[in-house]
Write a protein that holds these residues in place. Structure first.
Motif, mmCIF file in Angstrom:
data_model
loop_
_atom_site.group_PDB
_atom_site.id
_atom_site.type_symbol
_atom_site.label_atom_id
_atom_site.label_comp_id
_atom_site.label_asym_id
_atom_site.label_seq_id
_atom_site.Cartn_x
_atom_site.Cartn_y
_atom_site.Cartn_z
ATOM 1 N N LYS A 1 25.463 100.559 24.359
ATOM 2 C CA LYS A 1 25.341 100.154 25.966
ATOM 3 C C LYS A 1 25.069 98.849 25.958
ATOM 4 N N ASN A 2 25.946 98.066 26.699
ATOM 5 C CA ASN A 2 25.871 96.603 26.938
ATOM 6 C C ASN A 2 25.574 96.279 28.587
ATOM 7 N N VAL B 185 30.246 98.919 24.459
ATOM 8 C CA VAL B 185 31.148 98.353 23.515
ATOM 9 C C VAL B 185 30.571 99.453 22.607
ATOM 10 N N ILE B 186 32.698 99.494 22.290
ATOM 11 C CA ILE B 186 32.781 99.847 20.795
ATOM 12 C C ILE B 186 33.551 99.779 19.687
ATOM 13 N N ARG B 187 32.750 99.923 18.786
ATOM 14 C CA ARG B 187 32.755 99.298 17.546
ATOM 15 C C ARG B 187 32.478 100.178 16.418
ATOM 16 N N ASP C 270 30.516 97.064 11.602
ATOM 17 C CA ASP C 270 28.733 96.604 11.884
ATOM 18 C C ASP C 270 27.528 96.730 11.530
ATOM 19 N N GLU D 165 29.019 97.570 30.701
ATOM 20 C CA GLU D 165 29.157 98.152 29.543
ATOM 21 C C GLU D 165 28.590 99.119 28.657
ATOM 22 N N LEU E 183 39.802 97.526 15.394
ATOM 23 C CA LEU E 183 38.970 97.642 14.937
ATOM 24 C C LEU E 183 38.445 98.126 13.915
#
Length: 87
Positions: free
Chosen positions: A34-35, A40-42, A47, A38, A22
């Motif tokens: 939230k996807n 997602v961590i960014r 980003d 799931e 990352l």
């Protein structure tokens, strides 16, 4: 696959391999997105940079700028016009 344990305060330690992927270091902010089903961590900084790049996509061509040297010259001109306020 990596695993982390949640503390009583809801905190986790991000495994080093994930931090490296990352590009996360001490003091960075993390996004949880939230996807579907799931999360997602960014890296929030990365980003933001990617979003800015997307927003500016094609602007250089519209302005007739085709090289890094022309970008530097444009920045110098804007600074000169603004009395050196933006350094």
């Amino acid at each position: 696959m990596e695993k982390a344990r949640v503390t009583s305060k809801g905190q986790i330690t991000i495994p080093i391999n994930i931090r490296k992927k990352l590009g996360v270091k001490e003091g960075d902010n993390i996004l949880f997105i939230k996807n579907g089903d799931e999360i997602v961590i960014r890296n929030a900084s990365v980003d933001a940079l990617l979003m800015a790049q997307k927003e500016f996509e094609g602007v250089a061509e519209e302005l007739g700028v085709s090289s890094l040297e022309e970008v530097v010259d444009m920045i110098k001109e804007v600074r000169k016009e603004n009395g050196g306020k933006y350094r």
